[in-house]
Design a protein around this motif. Structure first.
Motif: not given
Length: 413
Positions: A212-221, A408-413
């Motif tokens: 709803g904020a316009g965020a994408k799961l490929t860019e958690l941060d 989280a983004q760092s770990a997800a990569k």
């Protein structure tokens, strides 16, 4: 089907993916079924162990079998059991003819080579809403058709809002929702409850705010993701939401709302029967996006799929069974039983005509999104795990929303 490295990768991915919480699936157990030697017997596996022989669901299966000229041998499994049993059966060359499986697992099974595509099995998906069908798509191919969908919205207690002088029509975005929560607190009542537990349920409930904020799961941060987590963090800090959300499942969150003390609760279609028993007047509001409109909420529900068989001649009959289970009339009956919103506009209209309370849920489902959509496939479970860890870190105060999502983004990569 016989690519060992790919299969081993699928096993590892599936071990994580099957931990996904099916939002409306009941638990239970079943024993494995195998195809009979008689080619006139077709096996069906589903995640509905709560439906015993003689139920409306098993009668529908038998009716579809009769129409296709075959007998049905059906087994109902717990959702996570079903995914594991399916992968094992595929390795042994003993897959069921028809498999009904939780939608986040479809892409995992597809990438493992377990499922046929709709090009192969000729399933007609032309009437299915594209946003719902996307949960069963991977690599540009479609691997089944949804039998129904559920999603999240905001239940609200009309009495609490009235006492706080909140007009629900004024709640259209995050700013107006937060203003409503402030009024509720000043009136001596509790604001909003949800589930932020450190499991897939926590990610499932956070996703409408994240998307709803316009965020994408490929860019958690991203800045948008940080704004969503900051919203939840601020609600806890100001006392608009209870600290119990850190440990709340969707069930315990609902139990909080059922006390009658809360203005809002984020929960799903599967609570409709409980809402009617709660003893107070309630309404349902699709979750608002940051700047207004309806946020995309994640879809729950299952897909009807046709697993790969060594005897490809079986696909024609399996296709007839799947088409029967997802026909307009059968979808209406089944989705009413499961408290699901149908995956086609035609059946959704019938549902709303029969029960006006389903209108906000149909609106929410039309804006909903599959967790594995955007071709995430088996990447989703790893991303989701880092997401719920970030939510836990931020809400517990161990990290700021920005730092939590950066980690989280760092770990997800």
């Amino acid at each position: 089907m016989h690519s060992s490295p790919r299969r081993l990768l699928a096993v590892a991915a599936l071990s994580t993916a099957v931990a996904l919480v099916g939002t409306a699936c009941s638990s239970g157990s079943g024993s494995t079924s195998t195809k009979g030697a008689d080619s006139g017997t077709y096996t069906v596996w589903d995640p509905y162990p709560q439906f015993a022989g003689g139920s409306a669901w098993t009668k529908l299966l038998d009716k579809c079998g009769t129409q296709a000229g075959v007998k049905i041998k059906r087994t109902g499994f717990d959702t996570s059991d079903l995914a594991n049993k399916t992968l094992l059966a595929a390795q042994q060359g003993n897959s069921p003819d028809v498999l009904i499986v939780d939608n986040p697992v479809v892409s995992t099974l597809a990438e493992a080579g377990v499922l046929t595509t709709t090009d192969d099995n000729k399933l007609d998906t032309s009437k299915v809403d594209p946003n719902l069908l996307a949960a069963g798509q991977s690599g540009g191919k479609t691997y089944g058709t949804p039998i129904g969908a559920n999603t999240l919205a905001l239940y609200y207690n009309k009495k609490v809002l009235k006492e706080a002088a909140v007009d629900i029509a004024s709640v259209k975005d995050w700013t107006s929702l937060t203003a409503a929560l402030e009024k509720v607190k000043k009136a001596g009542k509790k604001g909003v409850t949800f589930s932020a537990i450190g499991t897939e349920e926590g990610s499932f409930q956070f996703l409408p705010w994240f998307w709803g904020a316009g965020a994408k799961l490929t860019e958690l941060d991203s800045a948008q993701g940080v704004s969503a987590l900051s919203l939840w963090k601020d609600w806890l800090k100001k006392g608009y939401a209870p600290n119990s959300v850190l440990n709340n499942t969707q069930t315990t969150s609902w139990q909080e709302f059922a006390t009658g003390d809360y203005a809002f609760a984020e929960n799903g279609t599967w609570q409709l029967a409980n809402a009617d028993k709660a003893g107070f007047d309630y309404g349902v509001l699709p979750i608002p996006a940051a700047s207004g409109g309806t946020a995309a909420a994640p879809t729950g529900g299952e897909f009807v799929t046709i697993p790969v068989q060594s005897d490809t001649g079986r696909y024609a009959t399996s296709g007839k069974l799947a088409a029967c289970l997802t026909s307009t009339q059968n979808l209406y009956d089944t989705d009413t039983t499961l408290s699901y919103v149908a995956p086609t506009s035609e059946v959704q209209a019938k549902q709303v005509a029969a029960n006006a309370k389903l209108k906000p849920w149909v609106d929410a489902v039309k804006s909903a999104k599959g967790r594995t959509s955007d071709d995430l496939g088996t990447k989703y479970p790893k991303i989701s795990e880092q997401m719920w860890k970030a939510v836990q870190s931020a809400l517990s105060g161990s990290k700021s929303p920005k730092d939590a999502l950066a980690a989280a983004q760092s770990a997800a990569k």
